[in-house]
Structures are given as structure tokens and as C-alpha cells.
Design a protein around this motif. Structure first.
Motif, PDB file in Angstrom:
ATOM      1  N   ALA A  55       2.778   5.858  -2.893  1.00  0.00           N
ATOM      2  CA  ALA A  55       3.894   6.715  -3.305  1.00  0.00           C
ATOM      3  C   ALA A  55       3.878   6.942  -4.821  1.00  0.00           C
ATOM      4  CB  ALA A  55       5.222   6.099  -2.866  1.00  0.00           C
ATOM      5  N   PHE A  56       3.583   5.874  -5.577  1.00  0.00           N
ATOM      6  CA  PHE A  56       3.496   6.023  -7.040  1.00  0.00           C
ATOM      7  C   PHE A  56       2.408   7.029  -7.418  1.00  0.00           C
ATOM      8  CE2 PHE A  56       5.271   1.531  -7.785  1.00  0.00           C
ATOM      9  CZ  PHE A  56       6.529   2.008  -8.073  1.00  0.00           C
ATOM     10  N   MET A  57       1.238   6.889  -6.795  1.00  0.00           N
ATOM     11  CA  MET A  57       0.126   7.782  -7.116  1.00  0.00           C
ATOM     12  C   MET A  57       0.425   9.223  -6.701  1.00  0.00           C
ATOM     13  SD  MET A  57      -2.165   6.145  -8.743  1.00  0.00           S
ATOM     14  CE  MET A  57      -0.836   5.229  -9.499  1.00  0.00           C
ATOM     15  N   CYS A  58       1.001   9.394  -5.534  1.00  0.00           N
ATOM     16  CA  CYS A  58       1.346  10.753  -5.073  1.00  0.00           C
ATOM     17  C   CYS A  58       2.362  11.396  -6.009  1.00  0.00           C
ATOM     18  CB  CYS A  58       1.913  10.718  -3.658  1.00  0.00           C
ATOM     19  SG  CYS A  58       0.667  10.533  -2.383  1.00  0.00           S
ATOM     20  N   ARG A  59       3.344  10.625  -6.425  1.00  0.00           N
ATOM     21  CA  ARG A  59       4.365  11.184  -7.320  1.00  0.00           C
ATOM     22  C   ARG A  59       3.747  11.609  -8.642  1.00  0.00           C
ATOM     23  NH1 ARG A  59       9.171   9.664 -10.507  1.00  0.00           N
ATOM     24  NH2 ARG A  59      10.660  11.305 -10.034  1.00  0.00           N
ATOM     25  N   GLN A  60       2.816  10.814  -9.159  1.00  0.00           N
ATOM     26  CA  GLN A  60       2.171  11.150 -10.422  1.00  0.00           C
ATOM     27  C   GLN A  60       1.281  12.379 -10.295  1.00  0.00           C
ATOM     28  OE1 GLN A  60       0.073   7.635 -11.648  1.00  0.00           O
ATOM     29  NE2 GLN A  60       1.881   6.736 -12.613  1.00  0.00           N
ATOM     30  N   ALA A  99       5.440  11.705  -1.555  1.00  0.00           N
ATOM     31  CA  ALA A  99       6.229  10.560  -2.011  1.00  0.00           C
ATOM     32  C   ALA A  99       7.686  10.643  -1.563  1.00  0.00           C
ATOM     33  CB  ALA A  99       6.165  10.434  -3.536  1.00  0.00           C
ATOM     34  N   CYS A 100       8.178  11.837  -1.283  1.00  0.00           N
ATOM     35  CA  CYS A 100       9.579  11.947  -0.868  1.00  0.00           C
ATOM     36  C   CYS A 100       9.796  11.379   0.533  1.00  0.00           C
ATOM     37  CB  CYS A 100      10.083  13.385  -0.980  1.00  0.00           C
ATOM     38  SG  CYS A 100       9.343  14.531   0.176  1.00  0.00           S
ATOM     39  N   SER A 101       8.722  11.070   1.245  1.00  0.00           N
ATOM     40  CA  SER A 101       8.825  10.463   2.576  1.00  0.00           C
ATOM     41  C   SER A 101       8.754   8.938   2.529  1.00  0.00           C
ATOM     42  CB  SER A 101       7.696  10.975   3.476  1.00  0.00           C
ATOM     43  OG  SER A 101       7.778  12.359   3.636  1.00  0.00           O
ATOM     44  N   PHE A 102       8.758   8.383   1.341  1.00  0.00           N
ATOM     45  CA  PHE A 102       8.580   6.946   1.158  1.00  0.00           C
ATOM     46  C   PHE A 102       9.584   6.119   1.967  1.00  0.00           C
ATOM     47  CE2 PHE A 102       9.950   3.134  -1.163  1.00  0.00           C
ATOM     48  CZ  PHE A 102       8.803   2.382  -1.050  1.00  0.00           C
ATOM     49  N   VAL A 103      10.854   6.420   1.875  1.00  0.00           N
ATOM     50  CA  VAL A 103      11.879   5.615   2.546  1.00  0.00           C
ATOM     51  C   VAL A 103      11.701   5.672   4.062  1.00  0.00           C
ATOM     52  CG1 VAL A 103      14.352   5.332   2.958  1.00  0.00           C
ATOM     53  CG2 VAL A 103      13.519   5.779   0.645  1.00  0.00           C
ATOM     54  N   ARG A 104      11.481   6.855   4.598  1.00  0.00           N
ATOM     55  CA  ARG A 104      11.286   6.983   6.047  1.00  0.00           C
ATOM     56  C   ARG A 104      10.036   6.245   6.508  1.00  0.00           C
ATOM     57  NH1 ARG A 104      11.825  13.288   6.775  1.00  0.00           N
ATOM     58  NH2 ARG A 104      10.351  12.984   5.119  1.00  0.00           N
ATOM     59  N   ALA A 105       8.963   6.349   5.754  1.00  0.00           N
ATOM     60  CA  ALA A 105       7.726   5.663   6.114  1.00  0.00           C
ATOM     61  C   ALA A 105       7.914   4.142   6.053  1.00  0.00           C
ATOM     62  CB  ALA A 105       6.584   6.106   5.203  1.00  0.00           C
ATOM     63  N   GLY A 106       8.581   3.677   5.026  1.00  0.00           N
ATOM     64  CA  GLY A 106       8.847   2.242   4.900  1.00  0.00           C
ATOM     65  C   GLY A 106       9.710   1.733   6.040  1.00  0.00           C
ATOM     66  N   GLN A 107      10.726   2.502   6.391  1.00  0.00           N
ATOM     67  CA  GLN A 107      11.593   2.098   7.493  1.00  0.00           C
ATOM     68  C   GLN A 107      10.832   2.068   8.814  1.00  0.00           C
ATOM     69  OE1 GLN A 107      14.972   1.057   7.090  1.00  0.00           O
ATOM     70  NE2 GLN A 107      14.316   0.209   9.040  1.00  0.00           N
ATOM     71  N   MET A 148       0.829  -1.208   0.000  1.00  0.00           N
ATOM     72  CA  MET A 148       0.000   0.000   0.000  1.00  0.00           C
ATOM     73  C   MET A 148       0.863   1.257   0.000  1.00  0.00           C
ATOM     74  SD  MET A 148      -3.353  -0.870   2.304  1.00  0.00           S
ATOM     75  CE  MET A 148      -2.464  -1.230   3.803  1.00  0.00           C
ATOM     76  N   LEU A 149       1.964   1.227   0.729  1.00  0.00           N
ATOM     77  CA  LEU A 149       2.866   2.377   0.761  1.00  0.00           C
ATOM     78  C   LEU A 149       3.475   2.627  -0.621  1.00  0.00           C
ATOM     79  CD1 LEU A 149       4.274   4.543   2.493  1.00  0.00           C
ATOM     80  CD2 LEU A 149       6.064   2.846   2.937  1.00  0.00           C
ATOM     81  N   VAL A 150       3.916   1.577  -1.276  1.00  0.00           N
ATOM     82  CA  VAL A 150       4.501   1.702  -2.618  1.00  0.00           C
ATOM     83  C   VAL A 150       3.479   2.257  -3.604  1.00  0.00           C
ATOM     84  CG1 VAL A 150       5.372   0.380  -4.596  1.00  0.00           C
ATOM     85  CG2 VAL A 150       6.265  -0.075  -2.313  1.00  0.00           C
TER      86      VAL A 150
END
Length: 71
Positions: A42-47, A55-63, A37-39
């Protein structure tokens, strides 16, 4: 086309699930689903919003998700 997309998405989830299991996560299915769901989000937000948006918070949210499931 939809069937192909569904197969691709399911394949990605299966890979994440396998990684979660190998990592010894207590609830690997739950973490895999949350990461999927996070991925997708992030794809939808970036688009729709651009790369400087949420989407720039993707890595922190995933971690944070991985850390929460690793305790």
C-alpha cells in the motif's frame, strides 16, 4: 541506514504478530506476514500511483485477510 530501516520494519512485524496472537488467530505468523506485505504494498502503490489507486483498498483488503484467518 539500512540496518535502522530493517529494525523498524521487523519491530512493526513483531507488533502485528503480537496482536494476531492476542486475537487468537490460528496461524498468527502467516497473518502477520500477509499484513506486513499488504502495508508495504500500500505504501509503494500510494507513492507511485497516488492515493486514489490500489492503496485506497487497503482497509478492505486487510479486513478480508483478518476475516479469512479468523474462521
Amino acid at each position: 541506514a539500512r540496518c535502522m530501516i530493517e529494525q523498524c520494519k521487523q519491530g512493526g512485524r513483531e507488533k502485528l504478530l503480537e496482536l494476531c496472537r492476542k486475537a487468537g488467530i490460528r496461524q498468527p505468523e502467516l497473518l502477520a506476514d500477509q499484513l506486513v506485505m499488504l502495508v508495504e504494498g500500500a505504501f509503494m502503490c500510494r507513492q507511485s500511483i497516488g492515493s486514489e489507486g490500489p492503496a485506497c483498498s487497503f482497509v478492505r483488503a486487510g479486513q478480508a485477510l483478518i476475516d479469512a484467518h479468523s474462521k
